[in-house]
Design a protein around this motif. Structure first.
Motif, PDB file in Angstrom:
ATOM      1  N   ALA A 152      11.737  24.808 -30.685  1.00 20.13           N
ATOM      2  CA  ALA A 152      12.179  25.901 -31.556  1.00 20.13           C
ATOM      3  C   ALA A 152      11.597  25.754 -32.962  1.00 20.13           C
ATOM      4  O   ALA A 152      11.249  26.751 -33.605  1.00 20.13           O
ATOM      5  N   LEU A 153      11.480  24.518 -33.437  1.00 20.86           N
ATOM      6  CA  LEU A 153      10.884  24.291 -34.766  1.00 20.86           C
ATOM      7  C   LEU A 153       9.437  24.790 -34.792  1.00 20.86           C
ATOM      8  O   LEU A 153       8.993  25.393 -35.778  1.00 20.86           O
ATOM      9  N   ALA A 154       8.719  24.541 -33.699  1.00 20.40           N
ATOM     10  CA  ALA A 154       7.327  25.012 -33.638  1.00 20.40           C
ATOM     11  C   ALA A 154       7.279  26.535 -33.529  1.00 20.40           C
ATOM     12  O   ALA A 154       6.457  27.192 -34.177  1.00 20.40           O
ATOM     13  N   ALA A 155       8.166  27.096 -32.724  1.00 20.25           N
ATOM     14  CA  ALA A 155       8.184  28.560 -32.555  1.00 20.25           C
ATOM     15  C   ALA A 155       8.460  29.245 -33.896  1.00 20.25           C
ATOM     16  O   ALA A 155       7.814  30.234 -34.260  1.00 20.25           O
ATOM     17  N   ARG A 156       9.431  28.705 -34.630  1.00 18.99           N
ATOM     18  CA  ARG A 156       9.781  29.306 -35.930  1.00 18.99           C
ATOM     19  C   ARG A 156       8.588  29.266 -36.882  1.00 18.99           C
ATOM     20  O   ARG A 156       8.295  30.241 -37.582  1.00 18.99           O
ATOM     21  N   ARG A 157       7.889  28.139 -36.895  1.00 17.75           N
ATOM     22  CA  ARG A 157       6.751  28.019 -37.812  1.00 17.75           C
ATOM     23  C   ARG A 157       5.607  28.957 -37.393  1.00 17.75           C
ATOM     24  O   ARG A 157       4.941  29.554 -38.237  1.00 17.75           O
ATOM     25  N   GLY A 253       9.335  15.508 -35.981  1.00 20.75           N
ATOM     26  CA  GLY A 253       9.096  15.544 -37.424  1.00 20.75           C
ATOM     27  C   GLY A 253       7.694  15.107 -37.811  1.00 20.75           C
ATOM     28  O   GLY A 253       7.214  15.415 -38.901  1.00 20.75           O
ATOM     29  N   GLU A 254       7.032  14.375 -36.933  1.00 15.29           N
ATOM     30  CA  GLU A 254       5.683  13.885 -37.204  1.00 15.29           C
ATOM     31  C   GLU A 254       4.598  14.797 -36.654  1.00 15.29           C
ATOM     32  O   GLU A 254       3.407  14.466 -36.727  1.00 15.29           O
ATOM     33  N   MET A 255       4.968  15.952 -36.059  1.00 12.57           N
ATOM     34  CA  MET A 255       3.949  16.869 -35.553  1.00 12.57           C
ATOM     35  C   MET A 255       3.052  17.297 -36.715  1.00 12.57           C
ATOM     36  O   MET A 255       3.545  17.807 -37.726  1.00 12.57           O
ATOM     37  N   PRO A 256       1.750  17.086 -36.603  1.00 17.84           N
ATOM     38  CA  PRO A 256       0.899  17.313 -37.781  1.00 17.84           C
ATOM     39  C   PRO A 256       0.841  18.775 -38.213  1.00 17.84           C
ATOM     40  O   PRO A 256       0.750  19.056 -39.403  1.00 17.84           O
ATOM     41  N   ASP A 257       0.862  19.699 -37.264  1.00 11.32           N
ATOM     42  CA  ASP A 257       0.806  21.126 -37.590  1.00 11.32           C
ATOM     43  C   ASP A 257       1.733  21.834 -36.610  1.00 11.32           C
ATOM     44  O   ASP A 257       1.420  21.933 -35.421  1.00 11.32           O
ATOM     45  N   PHE A 258       2.861  22.321 -37.110  1.00  8.37           N
ATOM     46  CA  PHE A 258       3.869  22.894 -36.224  1.00  8.37           C
ATOM     47  C   PHE A 258       3.419  24.192 -35.558  1.00  8.37           C
ATOM     48  O   PHE A 258       4.026  24.638 -34.601  1.00  8.37           O
ATOM     49  N   ALA A 259       2.382  24.801 -36.073  1.00  8.17           N
ATOM     50  CA  ALA A 259       1.907  26.066 -35.507  1.00  8.17           C
ATOM     51  C   ALA A 259       0.638  25.880 -34.695  1.00  8.17           C
ATOM     52  O   ALA A 259      -0.018  26.847 -34.321  1.00  8.17           O
ATOM     53  N   HIS A 260       0.288  24.622 -34.417  1.00 11.62           N
ATOM     54  CA  HIS A 260      -0.956  24.373 -33.670  1.00 11.62           C
ATOM     55  C   HIS A 260      -0.800  23.115 -32.825  1.00 11.62           C
ATOM     56  O   HIS A 260      -0.339  22.087 -33.322  1.00 11.62           O
TER      57      HIS A 260
END
Lengths: 389, 133
Positions: A152-157, A253-260
């Motif tokens: 969901a954090l990635a989807a929101r971003r 939290g360490e995902m480098p780019d939440f939209a990629h």
């Protein structure tokens, strides 16, 4: 293709009724039975197996933490090539790559990849309770619902950066359901609309219940050998043309780019390079659909569309039967089955499509397939490109 | 006492949690490259140096992304829903997972400025959380 080119020569999956193994079975029983079935269709037995690759979420922390060791014991085999790689649901795409390298090096001649899960009928599922030790002490205490909250954090971003909508994510669930309606083995086969997805219960905003995969039992097996040996076997060999893998983080939290999906980009680039193929030369695509956003991010990272274009790409039911981009043709984790780690079922479906065994859901003239698995919380990715010769 | 999962504090993270107990948000700051990181780790993830120091952060940042949990993370969080789990990008650069403390869920948005607050959940553990600034 050389004599040592890796081929998939046997596949099997466990039959489910309403998402469970009829009569119940342990993860070990499930794996032994699919192993025998996959070997049998290739005209082989366990006595031919000298490579064993296993990942599971059963029996943790022990004995499942040494899954291949446990399965070698249970099957009473002593392989000379062993792989316990566990990177979550993408493990099996990694296993295909690792087995391909082992076969090319002569480290083994008949490799089998196994997965089994009783997570729906059994009691082994506790996704809410990840330990808050080491790096996870900076995630678990804040109540991050794992894994859905991370997705969901990635989807929101992605929505924030590119204007992607909940409707566009729902298009993926709807198209996947249409494939499931063509698959008698799929768990969810009732018609589904975008409005149904949007009206389903919110789980982790912006993801609704019907953006999330199923919770089922399941088991799968894949038998691989080299091209020379494959010529003598009864099944039509499916060649491993390319593979790649990567990882970027364990805690979301360490995902480098939440939209990629950086790990998918790295894995895909390597798989395309080895195969000498690009995204436009792929006939059928099987992409891990733990959640709808997983698919959208994977499509962009694998180059099927540009960054931020995933929402538009999946609109208009493009990935549904009859659309111009056949994807997740068995009904996916969203509507077919999702026994915890789904990656092996992507591979099994791709092989069925390339063999022409898809039945009502067969993609016409499918000669190349791309499979991409995602593991953890968008943590790891592995790509396999398969072809019929 | 809380029934929620608490951090298993270890030799590497003890200073961070000790700081939180005193109302300070501490970040590793690397003297070699001048950058901050989070969570703390033996080698600076930016320049691989092993000699960084703890430094107190401003406690200010913006919401990088967030979700509103409508189903809690297991039974311990069941009664808290709906609640906000967010990734906050701190003014110093690093991101961290946290909760946004608010009575107005509709006011939560990406890029919203936030500031740290400290939630003493036990005598030993204080969780840094954030509220709209």
């Amino acid at each position: 293709m050389t004599d040592r080119t890796a081929c998939i020569v046997g596949i099997a999956d466990a039959a489910l009724e309403n998402g469970v193994i009829p009569g119940g079975a342990t993860a070990l029983q499930i794996q032994a039975r699919v192993a025998k079935a996959a070997l049998a269709e290739a005209g082989l037995t366990l006595d031919d197996v000298d490579g064993l690759l296993v990942a599971g979420s059963w029996g943790m922390p022990r004995p499942g933490s040494m899954a291949a060791v446990t399965m070698a014991e249970y099957l009473n085999i002593q392989p000379r090539y062993l792989d316990n790689t566990n990177a979550g649901g993408s493990s099996f795409e990694m296993h295909v790559g690792h087995a391909a390298m082992a076969l090319a090096a002569g480290a083994c001649e008949v490799a089998i990849i196994l997965y089994g899960s009783d997570q729906r009928s059994g009691s082994g599922r506790s996704l809410g309770g990840r330990p808050s030790a080491l790096d996870l002490q900076f995630e678990t205490p804040w109540g991050m619902p794992a894994p859905v909250g991370g997705y969901a954090l990635a989807a929101r971003r992605h929505m924030h950066e590119y204007g992607t909508t909940a409707e566009q994510l729902a298009e993926i669930a709807v198209a996947t359901r249409k494939w499931a309606q063509l698959n008698p083995a799929a768990m969810m086969r009732d018609a589904l609309t975008v409005d149904d997805v949007l009206a389903s219960r919110m789980i982790a905003d912006p993801l609704h219940l019907l953006d999330c995969c199923l919770v089922t039992d399941g088991g799968g097996a894949i038998v691989m050998t080299n091209a020379e040996r494959a010529r003598d076997l009864p099944t039509r060999p499916i060649t491993v043309r390319g593979f790649g893998e990567s990882t970027t983080h364990m805690t979301i939290g360490e995902m480098p780019d939440f939209a990629h999906l950086t790990c998918a980009e790295i894995a895909g680039r390597e798989a395309y390079r080895k195969a000498g193929l690009g995204p436009k030369e792929i006939d059928v695509v099987e992409i891990y659909d733990s959640f709808t956003i997983t698919v959208l991010l994977s499509l962009e990272a694998l180059g099927f569309c540009g960054r931020g274009e995933g929402g538009a790409f999946v609109s208009g039911q493009r990935t549904a039967p009859g659309g111009d981009f056949p994807m997740n043709t068995n009904g996916g984790g969203l509507s077919y089955a999702h026994p915890g780690m789904y990656g092996i079922f992507l591979l099994i479906e791709a092989v069925r499509q390339l063999r022409g065994e898809g039945g009502e859901r067969q993609v016409a003239e499918a000669a190349t397939a791309l499979v991409h698995g995602t593991g953890g919380t968008l943590s790891s990715g592995a790509t396999v490109i398969l072809a019929r010769e | 006492m809380t029934n929620k999962p608490l951090p298993q504090i270890d030799v590497e993270t003890a200073p961070f949690w000790a700081g939180a107990r005193e109302g300070k948000l501490l970040l590793p700051h690397c003297g070699d490259c001048g950058r901050y990181h989070f969570y703390p780790r033996a080698l600076c993830p930016h320049c691989r140096a092993d000699g960084w120091q703890w430094a107190e952060a401003s406690g200010r940042g913006v919401i990088h992304t967030y979700t509103i949990a409508h189903r809690g993370a297991g039974p311990a969080f069941k009664d808290d829903v709906p609640y906000v789990v967010a990734i906050v990008e701190l003014a110093e650069g690093p991101r961290m997972m946290t909760n946004i403390v608010t009575d107005d869920l509709s006011g939560i948005a990406v890029d919203l400025p936030v500031r740290v607050v400290f939630d003493a959940v036990t005598d030993e553990v204080t969780l840094p959380k954030f509220e709209p600034a």
